[in-house]
Enzyme design. Structure first.
Site, PDB file in Angstrom:
ATOM      1  N   CYS D  63       0.811  -1.204   0.000  1.00  0.00           N
ATOM      2  CA  CYS D  63       0.000   0.000   0.000  1.00  0.00           C
ATOM      3  C   CYS D  63       0.853   1.267   0.000  1.00  0.00           C
ATOM      4  O   CYS D  63       2.077   1.228   0.052  1.00  0.00           O
ATOM      5  CB  CYS D  63      -0.923  -0.002   1.212  1.00  0.00           C
ATOM      6  SG  CYS D  63      -0.035   0.108   2.771  1.00  0.00           S
ATOM      7  N   ALA D  66       3.165   1.687   2.919  1.00  0.00           N
ATOM      8  CA  ALA D  66       4.366   0.866   2.777  1.00  0.00           C
ATOM      9  C   ALA D  66       5.390   1.567   1.898  1.00  0.00           C
ATOM     10  O   ALA D  66       6.600   1.525   2.165  1.00  0.00           O
ATOM     11  CB  ALA D  66       4.006  -0.500   2.192  1.00  0.00           C
ATOM     12  N   ARG D  97      12.951  -4.642   6.188  1.00  0.00           N
ATOM     13  CA  ARG D  97      13.392  -4.411   4.817  1.00  0.00           C
ATOM     14  C   ARG D  97      14.890  -4.570   4.554  1.00  0.00           C
ATOM     15  O   ARG D  97      15.358  -4.422   3.443  1.00  0.00           O
ATOM     16  CB  ARG D  97      12.909  -3.045   4.325  1.00  0.00           C
ATOM     17  CG  ARG D  97      11.457  -3.125   3.852  1.00  0.00           C
ATOM     18  CD  ARG D  97      11.015  -1.816   3.241  1.00  0.00           C
ATOM     19  NE  ARG D  97      11.887  -1.347   2.205  1.00  0.00           N
ATOM     20  CZ  ARG D  97      11.868  -1.774   0.938  1.00  0.00           C
ATOM     21  NH1 ARG D  97      10.997  -2.664   0.555  1.00  0.00           N
ATOM     22  NH2 ARG D  97      12.723  -1.299   0.057  1.00  0.00           N
ATOM     23  N   HIS D 196       5.624   6.521  -2.503  1.00  0.00           N
ATOM     24  CA  HIS D 196       6.916   7.098  -2.884  1.00  0.00           C
ATOM     25  C   HIS D 196       6.732   8.575  -3.205  1.00  0.00           C
ATOM     26  O   HIS D 196       7.490   9.433  -2.759  1.00  0.00           O
ATOM     27  CB  HIS D 196       7.483   6.399  -4.122  1.00  0.00           C
ATOM     28  CG  HIS D 196       7.595   4.923  -3.998  1.00  0.00           C
ATOM     29  ND1 HIS D 196       7.510   4.077  -5.085  1.00  0.00           N
ATOM     30  CD2 HIS D 196       7.774   4.124  -2.913  1.00  0.00           C
ATOM     31  CE1 HIS D 196       7.640   2.825  -4.676  1.00  0.00           C
ATOM     32  NE2 HIS D 196       7.806   2.834  -3.366  1.00  0.00           N
TER      33      HIS D 196
END
Lengths: 543, 458, 458, 543
Positions: D63, D66, D97, D196
């Protein structure tokens, strides 16, 4: 609730119960080694000891090799202890005794973690093992360049006629290092005790006296019969040092060959385990003039009295004062610990079957926290360890003992030097100072208790069934059979994973350990709910 | 350093054993004897042997180890141990009442040449061995072979001295499990059970050396193969011996003497050896392998494949008994690891050959010696360091000195628990081994990781 | 230091959670859903939720985790997710053909107030859910409770939405195993099997989340409770819910709605909780406990007693789910250890009360908080150091910083294997836990021992 | 044996097979995102991308949150990243991550190992969470005294109307530290990509340009879109430094707020992951005049060419020479490794479905060891990531994208400073220098391959069944479903436990890893003997 049991069980009855299950001849034999303490009057009590174990009886005992290599020489760190024999003997005595070793530096010799063996094969048995033994010594020398190598004989060695002493002499000459052997074949004697004697003899013959350097210390003694199990030797040495007393050598916890070589320069021998090392004490006195006394650092009272005994020997007021100061300082936390632990331990009962002195020494520690010793005995003692050294002249030398060499010791031509004159000795003795004295276990035993020498599995079971002790002390072989009964079992050979238990510091550890063992809650869960409460109706509930 | 005198430079030795990777025959025979229900092992020799063996087995199992000894003295050593053994029988049957006594010899009684067979015959004849009671016996000279040999000898004695052939098949398969843990024996029986194969597994120390705490000591706990079962091994449809060193002699003797056909396989440690064990059971008994077994196999395979990044290419040093080490080595290779130094203390030329076979993918790039010792293994490690050491408890000294992740496996394990309860054989055992291996490797990774590479997900 | 900003000084926090000891409801519901054979869990919300839950479950189990999502966009968030869910049903049943879809909601769909029940009805009515296929659903708002709550809700949905009562007893006992590992579920079934009790255990992720590698991917692996079995839970003679947080609601709902009487017990981790589980099975089903079970109990007891010197008085810090932590704490106390800092992230007032009960012998000398977080636990440890930390993988950061022996337990475990294959419930599970605890403690002893105290025999 | 398969499978057929199993409307939708490469002529190939995922389809995607918190801001170490929402979002993005962080000293800020959340409860949903958010910021400040706090909005935050930006402003004022928020609710956009963009915008707005200090270095650049997974960023930085090039900032592997604040002082932006960060590159150019180029340090050829591109930009001979020397030195071991590994990998086939650039970048690494990429696609890319930036004007802005704010950027009044004049830029471009250029994945794809955007579980299965690849690259969710087929699966998000794979050094790691995965013997044991050979006759044998 507890403690009462002691008086409800008659030791004579237990003895009877025990003997009932043996074949008649065995029963007769065992009867001599089982001694009820039926009254407070203990004079004349005898305990048969140091006699053969009946085949098939499931004994605690080990062998001569175990006493020689495992007990006495094992703790010495700067020698290659080479077992000449099949692999097993070396393997089983490899790091299994918890005698600790602390070399002075990272590059000092320490072979404790190694197992050396000639690993005899069938061809060696057939054709003789001397060649292999020589080769093994050469290989050990080539790889390690040790200052000393000793050779331990295992059962087949004596039988096939390998002359380890000749090999030792030959290789000693060839390599220029001290090499000597022990004829400690497993079948010798009746227990580890034979091995102690053989070890004592060889060390005395081949090592003691090799170095005449005198340590620069005012009060220097040897500590004999202390094997540094669980670090006992460390704390004893710390305690002595704190008092201003230096150890020239210890036989043989955390020991070195150099210490043995030099031990004849000490001024007093303090003997912990009388059984295993009194030979050396006697020989040192005869040859070099060093008196010996029996000590014990197990239990605060014994520790204090042993320190006082040593101080009294030197007859030095400064030392005496210092010892008193140390005792006062060290005793305080011990007393505090006793106060803490005693309410949880008082009235509980113990048994101990182990070694040649511990089944005696540890009684004080139990007593200090209010516990009663119901039954005790040694694994490899002689009668004097029960009855006291005064009995020695009465002990009949049987075939098994006769085979163990008794060295003929004479005063040393040049180095015999009585540390005290006869008059001084006598003066001290008249003040009650106990040179060469050991009263043995019997005086410790309370009325209603039972002494058993070389106890068997069957006897252990009977004792547990009838006395229902709260704690049992013995060795690893007995541990889990006892614990299956739901009775905690403390190893007094190797201390399980515990220790040190000697000195004041160790007493605190021991009290904590016994407290833990008696009061760990795991023992209350032996029964499952369906065993406690077998009816079968479901109760449904939401919470 | 704990082993501060061990030099990197390797000098050939012919006479001196240092830090052995084996011990002597009698302890193996004692262990085997404990795997018969109602059996008291008996050591015909010096009492120290018996004490040593009982101590070592006790420390390994943390269970009572009951065994008797002939308590030789110097006299007996000279005049022979017959009187001792006869007295022992009398004492034992009177006082401890076993169903059977399993007598093994020692270097002492072997060197003086006691004829145990003869003595036992005499004892039977004169009633020292009561009616309905059994004595089996085997020579176990300490100066031949190792503890594995002693185990093998006693297992063979069970078969040869007790098995009978009635001519009527019992439909069962004999399994000789090898010198393995009680947990391994349980697991072998469980696997056979899943296949629906009825077995007689002997010896069987499960229930005896991994017993419960109940508040009662039992001299002869539940568990063990029964005398009756041992007798019937002669009527089985076949025998599977697991481990050439520990089990081949027994199953071959049954084959030779009673025509019970046998197969000898590697110990079923790891994926492929377990495959062969299961396949052998299947073909010997003529059954199909159920999905549940295939499922367990797949689980092991699954974890191995999942964890490849942690396993692949890792160098391992191993020491232990030959049957164990062979199967372990194959397992490690299967998983992508590289066993580089391999030692057993037990003699037997087939060892090197079999190791070379299972490590074929690495060519000659492997140090292997049998018989060798831990001193040599340590020197090899000093010359070529490894990522993992698999060894009995004695390996811990090497592991600490060289700072190597360490997985305990084999005999004896004196400083950890688990071996009595969690098998290493079978697919489940493989998983458990793998859990331990990965734990050791990954703990090390975590320990040594710089903070930025300390990973949540591994 | 990995957690370099964690101060020793503890300041009260009311709004800020740091390093949580819980996660959110939907992942628990997804996990529960995977325990039905042929089920595809479905996340009704943003696709990120589903991705996160699948990732975390995948990392924990190292197995495929299949689940679908309603893939909300901003539009759906405004106008409601009905269209998304209907589309999802269509896609799922056409393309992935599950037997059943287990729908849970998310904070998103809960906040906008989607009526999933209504949507499902509609989908059934219009055939979007094909005949013979099932959909169950439960609200799992992330802002209430924790992953354990979500698990509990989905398990309750299974019972309530599928169970039927025919009036004819099936003679079985329902077991709701709690939020435990597949291996734990296997072990519960094994124990019940040993008692001869037939059970319906739900959910049952064994066979699904510890599956084999076979060369073939199966969307719906063998394993899991079947829909048919779930239907029949209404005919069972009783239910046992293990763990008040994870399992009580389901068994109580069956009791309330279908009059299947229930008991709620602690998770059977450790000696005493397993005792209670076995005893509950015994009394509910009216069977006797066979010796084999008592034997396993005795084995655990035996090892605990043998290893007392290593366990007694050792201080432990624990974090995890409430059902797990309660049972673990009791187990540690049973073994003589001292749990001193105890945290769960899941709310529930009964937690502190129950912990106080099982640690009663230590009086008020225990730090306990529920809900609390790992940051607090770490601060407690800084104030009173411990000998052992038991926690999920996130505990490793504390363990390394504070140099504490660490045993991984709980959810998630992302950096080790084993939890899927070796149970921690039951007596065997207790042994396995104990093996790990002792390993951690003894490895530390060995690491820190001066050379003269480096012991062969421990 | 291998590699042949490529040509036996027709990508059009596979597409057909894939679509057959979808409901018709879904099939139509998916058809646009599945692009067979049927000939060598690839002009005009289109790949539908950045569109909604069909509900129920089992996607790889995550999503907006994230993408914003997990990907872009997660790697920044000196800020408290506070998730405002229920606990899950913060929990799942906590340390998962593998972006590594190495602070310059033991006491430098590093919050990477922490998870901060307001842990919203139902009452916060009902009554609003702003109060709790403020309190959480205050508590964070009181405990940690951080230099900066950022707030990430989760799904309910937007829905209930919490104004995180207002809270940020208020608390920034109150506490005097930089505090700002992201409206990155999970439901925004169609994938991580929206996150982003939102992250880029906020960082540009709240941080970039806050510090005008100019680093004392001749060649200073920003590295954009490099997240230091498995240490990639570390090895790239080392390589650049070796060449004499300094990094002012990295977006955002091993990054700090101070670097972001200062990044406008660099002279070139080198963009690794075009998808996630091109917004920042564009904005930095517009506002500050810093040109950007696309680079890749994955694969030795790309690495070399990226270094050369950077050197060419600076038009400094010394730098150009140094870069050539470094390339020569670093290439040698890479070539040696290729030589070692290629014989074992050649002819094997791979697939990769991941991210927004890696499914492109990694193709070179496979090609270098002789492997063929049969199929590839991104998880959250836009069309330009497939087709190249030239397609951007053609991309239709749909409702989902329109909701993501596009910042209006103007040249900075005082600090706009074009690093190259228009003429210089043009001159370079005429020599073929590719400013702001990215050709996307398509040119890499061979005839017979298949491009799939936003691949689903069903499509993955079909690909595996029909193409039978030797290795598959994707993310954790796909890993074990692929491996169940007996096909090794490499995570190209998090690299499993591996890395670094960037730079020359990383290429060697990658080749070793692929070699290991393809050749590990475990995959040969999928079948049990009784499956291979089901007959049931026993063969007895003695060995």
């Amino acid at each position: 609730m507890t403690g009462e049991r002691t008086h409800t069980v008659n030791p004579e009855e237990i003895k009877k119960e025990i003997l009932a299950k043996y074949p008649p001849k065995v029963a007769r034999k065992r009867a001599k080694q089982i001694t009820p303490v039926s009254s407070d009057e203990k004079d004349g009590l005898k305990v048969g000891a140091n006699v053969r174990t009946v085949p098939g009886i499931i004994t605690q005992r080990g062998c001569c090799y175990a006493g020689c290599k495992g007990v006495i020489m094992g703790p010495t760190r700067d020698i290659i202890n080479l077992t000449h024999g099949p692999i097993g003997c070396g393997f089983y005595s490899w790091l299994t005794r918890r005698n600790q070793t602390r070399p002075p530096s990272d590059d000092a010799d320490n072979y404790m973690t190694y197992c050396f063996s000639t690993d005899m094969q069938d061809q060696d048995i057939v054709f003789g093992g001397e060649k292999k033994l020589k080769a093994a010594i050469q290989e050990a020398y080539d790889i390690f360049k040790p200052k000393s190598i000793s050779i331990f004989s295992t059962c087949p060695v004596g039988l096939i006629g390998d002359d380890v002493h000749a090999v030792a002499r030959e290789m000693k000459e060839k390599l220029g290092i001290n090499i000597f052997g022990f004829s400690c074949e497993g079948y010798k004697g009746v227990s580890q005790s034979a091995g102690h004697h053989i070890a004592n003899n060889a060390i005395f013959t081949h090592v003691v006296g090799l170095d005449d350097t005198v340590m620069d210390a005012k009060f220097k003694i040897n500590l004999l019969g202390e094997y540094n199990i669980g670090g006992d030797g460390f704390v004893i040495e710390e305690l002595l040092n704190k008092c201003g007393i230096e150890l020239v050598s210890t036989f043989s916890g955390n020991s070195t060959m150099d210490q043995f070589a030099n031990c004849h320069t000490a001024d007093l021998n303090a003997v912990m385990c009388h059984r295993s090392i009194n030979y050396v004490a006697d020989m040192l006195e005869t040859k070099y003039g060093i008196p010996w006394i029996k000590v014990s650092f197990l239990g605060p009272t014994s520790t204090a009295s042993s320190l006082r005994k040593i101080a009294a020997y030197f007859e030095d007021q400064e030392l005496i004062d210092r010892v008193e100061a140390v005792i006062a300082e060290e005793m305080a936390p011990v007393e505090a610990k006793i106060k803490e632990v005693k309410p949880r331990c008082e009235g509980k009962t113990a048994m101990m079957f182990v070694g040649g002195s511990r089944a005696h020494h540890y009684q004080e520690l139990f007593r200090d926290i209010g516990m009663t010793v119901l039954s005790a005995g040694y694994e490899f003692a002689h009668r004097d360890d029960y009855e006291g050294r005064h009995v020695i002249p009465d002990i009949k030398i049987d075939a098994d003992s006769r085979n163990i060499e008794e060295l003929e010791i004479e005063p040393d031509d040049t180095r015999y030097n009585p540390r005290k004159t006869e008059e001084e000795m006598k003066a001290l003795e008249e003040k009650g100072y106990p040179f060469k004295a050991y009263d043995g276990m019997i005086p410790e035993m309370e009325k209603g208790s039972l002494i058993i020498d070389d106890i068997s599995q069957h006897e252990t079971e009977t004792l547990i069934a009838m006395y229902k002790p709260d704690i049992f002390c013995a060795g690893i072989k007995e541990k889990y059979a006892v614990q299956k009964h739901g009775i905690p079992m403390k190893q007094l050979h190797s201390y399980d994973t515990g220790g040190p238990y000697a000195s004041f510091e160790g007493a605190i550890n021991f009290f904590d350990e016994i407290d833990r063992m008696l009061n760990a809650n795991i023992w209350q869960y032996l029964e499952a709910p369906w065993q406690k409460n077998p009816e079968l109706s479901a109760k449904y509930n939401w919470e | 350093m704990l082993l501060r005198h061990t030099p990197k430079e390797i000098k050939a030795r012919k006479a001196l054993a240092i830090n052995p990777a084996k011990t002597c025959q009698p302890i193996g025979a004692m262990y085997a004897g404990l795997g018969i229900h109602g059996c008291l092992p008996h050591s015909h020799g010096s009492q120290g042997c018996c004490a040593y063996h009982r101590s070592t087995l006790t420390r390994h199992y943390r269970e009572p180890i009951m065994a008797a000894t002939s308590s030789f003295t110097e006299g007996a050593s000279v005049f022979g141990g017959q009187a001792n053994l006869l007295q022992a029988f009398l004492t034992i049957f009177t006082t401890y009442d076993p169903d059977i006594v399993a007598v093994h010899t020692t270097c002492l009684s072997e060197t003086i040449g006691d004829d145990v067979n003869q003595i036992v015959k005499k004892a039977k004849a004169d009633g020292t061995i009561p009616e309905g009671k059994y004595v089996i016996h085997t020579p176990t000279p300490s100066y031949v072979g190792s503890h594995v040999t002693g185990f093998s000898n006693m297992v063979k004695a069970m078969a040869v001295q007790l098995a009978e052939k009635t001519g009527k098949s019992n439909g069962k398969v004999n399994i000789v499990p090898g010198f393995v843990e009680p947990s391994d024996m349980v697991e072998m029986k469980r696997i056979a059970g899943m296949l629906g194969v009825e077995t007689i597994l002997f010896p069987d120390t499960s229930g005896i050396l991994n017993g419960p705490l109940t508040g009662k000591f039992q001299m002869y706990p539940k568990g063990g193969v029964t005398i009756d079962e041992l007798k019937r091994t002669g009527d089985s449809i076949g025998s599977i011996g697991l481990g050439a060193w520990a089990s081949a002699d027994a199953v071959r003797a049954l084959d030779t003497q009673l025509k019970v056909p046998c197969q000898v396989h590697d110990l079923p440690i790891g994926l492929l050896a377990t495959d062969r064990f299961v396949d052998a059971l299947r073909t010997v008994a003529g059954v199909s392998v159920p999905d549940t077994v295939t499922q367990e196999r797949g689980q092991l395979l699954d974890v191995i494949s999942d964890m490849q990044p942690h396993l692949y290419g890792k160098k391992v040093a191993i020491a232990g008994d030959p049957d164990q080490v062979i199967a372990l080595t194959e397992f490690l290779v299967t998983m992508g690891m590289k066993p580089v130094h391999i030692v057993t203390g037990t003699p037997g030329k087939a060892f090197t050959k079999r190791i070379k076979e299972v490590t074929a993918r690495f060519g000659d790039d492997i140090n292997v010696k049998g018989p060798g010792d831990l001193f040599l293994l340590h020197q090899w490690i000093k010359n070529e360091p490894v990522d993992l050491l698999i060894c009995n408890t004695y390996g811990k000294y090497i592991a600490r000195d060289e700072d190597i992740p360490f997985v305990r496996h084999g005999f004896p394990i004196l400083d950890r628990i688990g071996h009595s309860y969690f098998p290493s054989v079978g697919y489940k055992g493989g998983l458990h081994l793998l859990e331990k291996i990965l734990g050791a490797l990954m703990d090390r990774t975590d320990r040594d990781a710089p903070e930025e590479r300390f990973e949540l997900v591994e």
